[in-house]
Design an enzyme around this catalytic site. Sequence first.
Site, PDB file in Angstrom:
ATOM      1  N   GLU A  12      -0.389 -32.077 -21.870  1.00 10.28           N
ATOM      2  CA  GLU A  12      -0.198 -32.961 -20.143  1.00 10.28           C
ATOM      3  C   GLU A  12       0.896 -31.496 -19.981  1.00 10.28           C
ATOM      4  O   GLU A  12       1.970 -32.223 -20.541  1.00 10.28           O
ATOM      5  CB  GLU A  12      -0.173 -34.723 -19.979  1.00 10.28           C
ATOM      6  N   SER A  70       9.775 -36.393 -17.260  1.00 15.95           N
ATOM      7  CA  SER A  70      11.026 -36.284 -16.113  1.00 15.95           C
ATOM      8  C   SER A  70      11.077 -37.592 -15.773  1.00 15.95           C
ATOM      9  O   SER A  70       9.678 -37.879 -14.803  1.00 15.95           O
ATOM     10  CB  SER A  70      11.109 -35.015 -15.118  1.00 15.95           C
ATOM     11  N   ASN A  93     -11.767 -36.453 -11.042  1.00  9.35           N
ATOM     12  CA  ASN A  93     -11.010 -37.537 -10.982  1.00  9.35           C
ATOM     13  C   ASN A  93     -11.227 -38.958  -9.358  1.00  9.35           C
ATOM     14  O   ASN A  93     -10.293 -39.088  -9.210  1.00  9.35           O
ATOM     15  CB  ASN A  93      -9.688 -37.948 -11.797  1.00  9.35           C
ATOM     16  N   ASP A 109       4.121 -41.658 -19.225  1.00 10.92           N
ATOM     17  CA  ASP A 109       3.213 -40.681 -19.702  1.00 10.92           C
ATOM     18  C   ASP A 109       3.384 -40.568 -21.291  1.00 10.92           C
ATOM     19  O   ASP A 109       2.078 -40.857 -21.431  1.00 10.92           O
ATOM     20  CB  ASP A 109       3.044 -39.773 -18.808  1.00 10.92           C
ATOM     21  N   VAL A 165       2.853 -30.525 -15.791  1.00 13.56           N
ATOM     22  CA  VAL A 165       3.767 -31.753 -15.231  1.00 13.56           C
ATOM     23  C   VAL A 165       3.929 -31.228 -13.983  1.00 13.56           C
ATOM     24  O   VAL A 165       3.151 -29.869 -13.088  1.00 13.56           O
ATOM     25  CB  VAL A 165       5.730 -31.130 -15.446  1.00 13.56           C
ATOM     26  N   THR A 169      -2.725 -37.921 -17.211  1.00  9.49           N
ATOM     27  CA  THR A 169      -2.753 -38.682 -17.141  1.00  9.49           C
ATOM     28  C   THR A 169      -3.927 -39.472 -18.070  1.00  9.49           C
ATOM     29  O   THR A 169      -3.981 -40.088 -19.426  1.00  9.49           O
ATOM     30  CB  THR A 169      -1.548 -39.750 -17.759  1.00  9.49           C
ATOM     31  N   LYS A 188       3.577 -34.560 -23.792  1.00  6.65           N
ATOM     32  CA  LYS A 188       4.215 -33.920 -22.673  1.00  6.65           C
ATOM     33  C   LYS A 188       5.432 -33.278 -23.275  1.00  6.65           C
ATOM     34  O   LYS A 188       6.629 -33.568 -23.396  1.00  6.65           O
ATOM     35  CB  LYS A 188       4.477 -35.225 -22.385  1.00  6.65           C
TER      36      LYS A 188
HETATM   37  N1  LIG Z   1      -9.375 -43.075 -12.153  1.00  7.29           N
HETATM   38  C1  LIG Z   1      -8.447 -43.570 -11.810  1.00  7.29           C
HETATM   39  N2  LIG Z   1      -9.056 -44.945 -10.803  1.00  7.29           N
HETATM   40  C2  LIG Z   1      -7.385 -46.285 -10.374  1.00  7.29           C
HETATM   41  N3  LIG Z   1      -6.390 -45.203 -10.323  1.00  7.29           N
HETATM   42  C3  LIG Z   1      -6.325 -44.475 -10.856  1.00  7.29           C
HETATM   43  C4  LIG Z   1      -7.376 -43.683 -11.818  1.00  7.29           C
HETATM   44  N4  LIG Z   1      -6.957 -42.227 -12.302  1.00  7.29           N
HETATM   45  C5  LIG Z   1      -5.367 -42.324 -12.231  1.00  7.29           C
HETATM   46  N5  LIG Z   1      -5.110 -43.965 -11.612  1.00  7.29           N
HETATM   47  C6  LIG Z   1      -3.566 -43.789 -10.538  1.00  7.29           C
HETATM   48  O1  LIG Z   1      -2.714 -43.191  -9.916  1.00  7.29           O
HETATM   49  C7  LIG Z   1      -2.291 -42.891 -10.448  1.00  7.29           C
HETATM   50  C8  LIG Z   1      -1.292 -41.587 -11.089  1.00  7.29           C
HETATM   51  O2  LIG Z   1      -1.860 -41.089 -11.917  1.00  7.29           O
HETATM   52  P1  LIG Z   1      -1.606 -40.398 -13.265  1.00  7.29           P
HETATM   53  O3  LIG Z   1      -2.208 -40.412 -14.067  1.00  7.29           O
HETATM   54  O4  LIG Z   1      -0.305 -40.858 -14.037  1.00  7.29           O
HETATM   55  O5  LIG Z   1      -1.469 -39.104 -12.901  1.00  7.29           O
HETATM   56  P2  LIG Z   1      -0.104 -37.844 -12.995  1.00  7.29           P
HETATM   57  O6  LIG Z   1      -0.520 -37.978 -14.709  1.00  7.29           O
HETATM   58  O7  LIG Z   1      -1.415 -36.482 -12.755  1.00  7.29           O
HETATM   59  O8  LIG Z   1       1.089 -38.218 -12.074  1.00  7.29           O
HETATM   60  C9  LIG Z   1      -1.336 -43.781 -11.142  1.00  7.29           C
HETATM   61  O9  LIG Z   1      -0.925 -45.469 -11.424  1.00  7.29           O
HETATM   62  C10 LIG Z   1      -3.384 -44.522 -11.675  1.00  7.29           C
HETATM   63  O10 LIG Z   1      -3.034 -45.852 -12.880  1.00  7.29           O
HETATM   64 MG   LIG Z   2       1.377 -37.935 -15.740  1.00  3.63          MG
END
Ligand SMILES: Nc1ncnc2c1ncn2[C@@H]1O[C@H](COP(=O)(O)OP(=O)(O)O)[C@@H](O)[C@H]1O
Ligand SMILES: [Mg+2]
Length: 232
Positions: free
Chosen positions: A124, A50, A184, A63, A126, A25, A46
């Site tokens: 995005e 879920s 990332n 998301d 899942v 995300t 998206k």
């Molecule tokens: N570059 C980053 N630095 C710090 N925290 C991050 C970073 N990227 C993601 N996170 C944190 O990790 C968690 C998962 O990120 P998210 O983008 O929601 O993952 P996904 O969409 O793959 O499930 C969230 O709490 C997000 O804020």
């Molecule tokens: Mg996500």
Amino acid sequence: MGLQINPPCINPLYITGTDTGIGKTVASTALLHALRARGWRAVGMKPLASGCVDSVEGLRNDDAMALLEASDPRPAYSDLNPYALPLPLAPEIAAREAGIVIRMELITAAFARLRSVADTVVVEGVGGWAAPLSATLDQADVARALELEVVMVVGMRLGCLNHARLTARAVEADGCRLVGWIANHVDPGMEHQDDNFQLLQRRLHVPCWGRLPYQQIPDPRALAGRLERVDG
Ligand SMILES: Nc1ncnc2c1ncn2[C@@H]1O[C@H](COP(=O)(O)OP(=O)(O)O)[C@@H](O)[C@H]1O
Ligand SMILES: [Mg+2]
């Protein structure tokens, strides 16, 4: 005879990742801002989420709300997230619990509406690539049906080399085109981050679109500046 000028467009993308919770995300919203900064009308999608909260306007997923916030123009929520399943479970189980049957046609129709108002769509996924959407629908089916190019987000943490290589192979084995990957940095405590990044760069046969640093509270607008490449 007038000159025929093709309308500007950019291939829509499917954002997958090495796992759930690794930054799909965050990377998708950063990508939307990066595309917008380059002058494209870019909207997120998206198809299935879920884990939703009930609001006066209906079920809403975090998301999908983040993608909506990063989109320009802002589409209808129901087009951006046609399937909003209440329970935070594997999609197949969440759909069964909600008594919903996932149909590709609904996703295709919503995608077509998004496509008609934007130059590109950032879809995005899942969980990880092999997480099924339903008993009969895989993420690869969606990526293929919508002709999406795939970008893999690698959550930089121990074990990511294995997950990244397996995911890259699976995407291609499923007949989809992997066009890039994004590193990332989700784990500030990861040892030898640069070495791991270089190992990935050597072993993944597609270009790295950028490296997103760890941020206490990730800011997709600021992270967009770290994406050097956004269009294959
Ligand atoms: N570059 C980053 N630095 C710090 N925290 C991050 C970073 N990227 C993601 N996170 C944190 O990790 C968690 C998962 O990120 P998210 O983008 O929601 O993952 P996904 O969409 O793959 O499930 C969230 O709490 C997000 O804020
Ligand atoms: Mg996500």
